[in-house]
Design a protein around this motif. Structure first.
Motif, mmCIF file in Angstrom:
data_model
loop_
_atom_site.group_PDB
_atom_site.id
_atom_site.type_symbol
_atom_site.label_atom_id
_atom_site.label_comp_id
_atom_site.label_asym_id
_atom_site.label_seq_id
_atom_site.Cartn_x
_atom_site.Cartn_y
_atom_site.Cartn_z
ATOM 1 N N MET A 1 1.357 -1.234 0.152
ATOM 2 C CA MET A 1 -0.081 0.797 0.083
ATOM 3 C C MET A 1 0.802 1.095 0.387
ATOM 4 S SD MET A 1 -3.156 1.281 2.819
ATOM 5 C CE MET A 1 -4.365 -0.395 1.995
ATOM 6 N N ASN A 2 0.354 2.500 0.098
ATOM 7 C CA ASN A 2 1.168 3.945 -0.516
ATOM 8 C C ASN A 2 0.116 4.519 0.276
ATOM 9 O OD1 ASN A 2 1.606 6.020 -1.242
ATOM 10 N ND2 ASN A 2 2.143 5.479 -3.573
ATOM 11 N N VAL A 3 0.256 5.722 1.137
ATOM 12 C CA VAL A 3 -0.277 6.775 1.732
ATOM 13 C C VAL A 3 -0.060 7.782 1.470
ATOM 14 C CG1 VAL A 3 -2.295 6.686 3.460
ATOM 15 C CG2 VAL A 3 -1.660 4.585 3.028
ATOM 16 N N ALA A 4 -0.785 8.691 0.701
ATOM 17 C CA ALA A 4 -0.424 10.032 0.232
ATOM 18 C C ALA A 4 0.018 10.986 2.117
ATOM 19 C CB ALA A 4 -0.838 10.949 -0.649
ATOM 20 N N PHE A 5 0.667 11.655 1.856
ATOM 21 C CA PHE A 5 0.472 13.071 2.811
ATOM 22 C C PHE A 5 -0.718 13.144 2.719
ATOM 23 C CE2 PHE A 5 2.959 16.252 5.660
ATOM 24 C CZ PHE A 5 1.897 15.906 6.796
ATOM 25 N N LEU A 6 -1.039 13.701 1.617
ATOM 26 C CA LEU A 6 -1.501 14.458 1.533
ATOM 27 C C LEU A 6 -2.254 14.652 -0.068
ATOM 28 C CD1 LEU A 6 -4.445 16.830 1.906
ATOM 29 C CD2 LEU A 6 -2.543 18.666 1.653
ATOM 30 N N ASP A 7 -3.847 14.088 0.020
ATOM 31 C CA ASP A 7 -4.677 13.981 -1.274
ATOM 32 C C ASP A 7 -5.104 15.071 -1.888
ATOM 33 O OD1 ASP A 7 -4.867 12.807 -3.842
ATOM 34 O OD2 ASP A 7 -5.347 10.652 -3.651
ATOM 35 N N LEU A 295 11.494 6.127 13.084
ATOM 36 C CA LEU A 295 10.618 6.020 12.971
ATOM 37 C C LEU A 295 10.590 6.325 11.347
ATOM 38 C CD1 LEU A 295 7.540 5.359 12.822
ATOM 39 C CD2 LEU A 295 7.563 7.503 14.029
ATOM 40 N N ARG A 296 11.256 7.803 10.841
ATOM 41 C CA ARG A 296 10.757 8.292 9.145
ATOM 42 C C ARG A 296 11.191 7.087 8.534
ATOM 43 N NH1 ARG A 296 12.318 14.596 8.123
ATOM 44 N NH2 ARG A 296 10.429 13.560 6.486
ATOM 45 N N GLU A 297 12.300 6.577 8.403
ATOM 46 C CA GLU A 297 12.984 5.261 7.410
ATOM 47 C C GLU A 297 12.002 4.410 7.258
ATOM 48 O OE1 GLU A 297 16.731 3.617 8.272
ATOM 49 O OE2 GLU A 297 17.552 6.245 8.862
ATOM 50 N N GLU A 301 10.219 3.382 3.549
ATOM 51 C CA GLU A 301 10.536 2.119 2.933
ATOM 52 C C GLU A 301 8.649 1.486 3.167
ATOM 53 O OE1 GLU A 301 12.323 -0.222 5.258
ATOM 54 O OE2 GLU A 301 13.814 0.598 5.653
ATOM 55 N N ASN A 302 7.586 2.405 3.651
ATOM 56 C CA ASN A 302 6.583 1.648 3.233
ATOM 57 C C ASN A 302 5.309 2.407 2.768
ATOM 58 O OD1 ASN A 302 6.716 -0.510 5.327
ATOM 59 N ND2 ASN A 302 7.453 0.179 6.214
ATOM 60 N N GLN A 303 5.852 3.704 1.938
ATOM 61 C CA GLN A 303 5.432 4.226 1.197
ATOM 62 C C GLN A 303 4.515 5.265 1.571
ATOM 63 O OE1 GLN A 303 5.616 3.994 -2.938
ATOM 64 N NE2 GLN A 303 5.439 1.578 -2.326
ATOM 65 N N GLN A 359 -0.824 0.408 11.901
ATOM 66 C CA GLN A 359 0.762 -1.221 11.523
ATOM 67 C C GLN A 359 1.422 -0.401 11.819
ATOM 68 O OE1 GLN A 359 -1.087 -2.805 13.881
ATOM 69 N NE2 GLN A 359 -3.489 -1.785 13.617
ATOM 70 N N THR A 360 1.849 -0.246 10.730
ATOM 71 C CA THR A 360 3.625 0.427 10.678
ATOM 72 C C THR A 360 4.226 1.233 11.930
ATOM 73 O OG1 THR A 360 2.769 0.589 7.863
ATOM 74 C CG2 THR A 360 4.989 1.536 8.562
ATOM 75 N N ILE A 361 3.700 2.461 11.541
ATOM 76 C CA ILE A 361 4.475 3.026 13.709
ATOM 77 C C ILE A 361 4.579 2.405 14.402
ATOM 78 C CG2 ILE A 361 4.025 4.853 14.882
ATOM 79 C CD1 ILE A 361 2.556 6.024 12.735
ATOM 80 N N LYS A 362 3.168 1.886 14.928
ATOM 81 C CA LYS A 362 3.256 0.918 16.064
ATOM 82 C C LYS A 362 4.429 -0.348 16.510
ATOM 83 C CE LYS A 362 -0.981 0.503 18.842
ATOM 84 N NZ LYS A 362 -2.133 -0.658 19.005
ATOM 85 N N GLY A 363 4.690 -1.111 14.277
ATOM 86 C CA GLY A 363 5.668 -2.514 14.804
ATOM 87 C C GLY A 363 7.141 -1.242 14.514
ATOM 88 N N ALA A 364 7.302 0.193 14.491
ATOM 89 C CA ALA A 364 8.666 0.808 14.395
ATOM 90 C C ALA A 364 8.709 1.089 15.480
ATOM 91 C CB ALA A 364 8.066 1.770 12.912
ATOM 92 N N VAL A 365 8.011 1.580 16.681
ATOM 93 C CA VAL A 365 8.524 2.182 17.575
ATOM 94 C C VAL A 365 8.339 1.200 18.980
ATOM 95 C CG1 VAL A 365 7.529 3.993 16.610
ATOM 96 C CG2 VAL A 365 6.321 2.939 18.498
#
Ligand SMILES: Cc1ncc(COP(=O)(O)O)c(C=O)c1O
Length: 365
Positions: A1-7, A295-297, A301-303, A359-365
Motif C-alpha cells: 500500500m502507498n498512503v499519500a501525506f495529503l491527496d 521511524l521516518r525511515e 520504506e512503507n511508502q 500498524q506500520t508505526i506501531k511496528g517501528a517504535v
C-alpha cells in the motif's frame, strides 16, 4: 500500500462540478482583480470567524506582514513570538526592520508558553504574535491580558487554524488581527496562494485595504507606501465553494485523530493533547517519538507520506545567527524539533489506509 501525506485530488473529485463552475464564472466575467467573488468571500469569512471585517490578501505571509505594518511595527521594534513555527512567522518581522524575540513553547501543545512572555518585554516591544500551531489555538487569555497591561498589539498567526476555537471563540477573532493562509495544503486551501486578515477594528480593516493596493485611497492617491497584495478573484471563487465544506472536513479530521489517539494510547508515542478549552482542527496530526529518524525511515520504506514541522527552530536558523541565540536557549522547542513527525490526517483518508499507517508505526517504535 502507498498512503499519500495529503491527496488533494480526492477533494477536487468530491466537489468538481461546483469548483469548475466557480472558475468558469470568473473566466466569463473577467474581473480577475478584486472581482465580486473577493468581497463575497471576505463577507463569508468575517461571518464564519465572527469578526466585523475580513480583508483578502495574496498569501498568509502577506496577511502577517500587512497586519504588523498596520500595528506600526518598523525598524528598531521588537515582536515577541514562538520559535517553533513556519519561517514566515519570523520572516515578516525581519522584513519590516524589526527584531523577532523568541519564546519557548508549552511541551503539550507546542504553542507559545504565555508564562514566558512577560520577561521578554522591553521598551521596544510593539506586538505579540502567537501561532496556533497544527490547528490548535494558543492560550490566548493570558496573552491578551499581558498585551493589555503593556499596551501591545496581538497578531494571531492562524495560518494553520481556520475553524479552530478557544473557549468557544473562533481563531482569528481573539487578538487584534487574525491571519489565515489558503496555501493549497491548508484545511481551507486555494488552487495557489491566498490569505486573509480578520479584525474587529474597522479603521484597521480600512488601513489593510489600503496597504494591499500600494497604499492607495482613492485610486492613484498614495498617502502611504503599501504592497501589491490582493487575493485573486479565481482563488476567492474557489475558496467560497470550499468554505461550505470546511466544518464537515474538520469533523472528519477530528474522527481520524480520535482513531490515532486510541491506537497509540498505550505506546511510547506522544499523541497531540487537545486542551479542554480548545477545539483542535488537526491541520496536522503530529506525534512525538524518541527514535524519530528511525521511524521516518520505516515510513519511507512503507511508502507512507509524512513530514517534520519543523526540523530547525527559528532561533537557530542560519539567517538569525546575528540575533545571538544558541543551542539550549529554548530547550523545549529544541527537544520537540528532534521528536515530532506529522502523519496523514486529511479528510478523505480511508480506514484501510489509516490502519496501515497505525500498524506500520506501531511496528517501528
Ligand atoms: C504558521 C504559518 N505561518 C505563516 C504561513 C504563511 O502562509 P503562506 O504560505 O500562505 O504565505 C504558514 C503557511 O505556509 C504557516 O503555516
Amino acid at each position: 500500500m502507498n498512503v499519500a501525506f495529503l491527496d488533494l485530488k480526492r477533494q477536487y473529485a468530491s466537489i468538481k462540478e461546483e469548483l469548475d463552475q466557480a472558475v468558469f464564472d470568473v473566466l466569463a466575467h473577467a474581473k480577475f482583480i478584486m472581482g465580486p467573488e473577493v468581497k463575497t468571500f471576505e463577507e463569508k469569512v468575517a461571518e464564519y470567524c465572527e469578526t466585523k471585517s475580513a480583508v483578502g490578501v495574496a498569501s498568509g505571509t502577506d496577511a502577517l506582514l500587512l497586519s504588523l505594518r498596520a500595528c506600526g511595527v518598523g525598524p528598531g521594534d521588537e515582536v515577541i513570538t514562538t520559535g517553533f513555527s513556519f519561517f514566515a512567522t519570523a520572516g515578516v518581522i525581519t522584513r519590516l526592520g524589526a527584531t523577532p524575540v523568541y519564546v519557548d513553547i508549552d511541551p503539550d501543545t507546542y504553542n507559545i508558553d504565555p508564562g514566558q512572555i512577560e520577561k521578554k518585554i522591553t521598551s521596544k516591544t510593539k506586538a505579540i504574535m502567537p501561532v496556533h500551531l497544527y490547528g490548535q489555538c494558543a492560550d490566548m487569555d493570558p496573552i491578551m491580558e499581558i498585551a493589555k497591561r503593556h499596551n501591545l498589539k496581538v497578531v494571531e498567526d492562524a495560518a494553520q487554524a481556520i475553524g479552530s476555537k478557544y473557549k468557544g471563540k473562533k481563531a482569528g477573532s481573539l487578538g487584534h488581527f487574525g491571519c489565515f493562509s489558503f496555501f493549497p495544503s491548508k484545511n481551507l486551501g486555494a488552487a495557489g496562494d491566498g490569505g486573509m486578515v480578520v479584525t474587529n477594528d474597522p479603521e484597521m480593516a480600512d488601513l489593510l485595504r489600503m496597504l494591499r493596493v500600494h497604499g492607495a485611497k482613492p485610486k492613484y492617491y498614495h498617502s502611504i507606501v503599501g504592497y501589491n497584495s490582493r487575493l485573486d478573484t479565481i482563488q476567492a471563487a474557489i475558496l467560497g465553494v470550499k468554505l461550505k465544506y470546511l466544518d464537515g472536513w474538520t469533523q472528519k479530521r477530528r474522527e481520524h485523530a480520535q482513531v490515532y489517539d486510541d491506537a497509540f494510547k498505550d505506546s511510547s508515542i506522544t499523541t497531540p493533547k487537545e486542551e479542554n478549552f480548545n477545539y483542535h482542527i488537526y491541520h496536522q496530526y503530529t506525534i512525538a517519538v524518541k527514535n524519530r529518524d528511525k521511524l521516518r525511515e520505516v515510513l519511507k520504506e512503507n511508502q507512507i507520506g509524512h513530514d517534520v514541522y519543523y526540523p530547525v527552530p527559528l532561533h537557530l536558523q542560519e539567517c538569525y545567527k546575528s540575533l545571538g541565540y544558541k543551542e539550549g536557549d529554548l530547550p523545549v522547542i529544541e527537544a520537540k524539533s528532534r521528536e515530532v513527525v506529522s502523519i496523514p490526517i486529511y479528510p478523505e483518508l480511508t480506514a484501510d489506509e489509516q490502519n496501515y499507517v497505525i500498524q506500520t508505526i506501531k511496528g517501528a517504535v
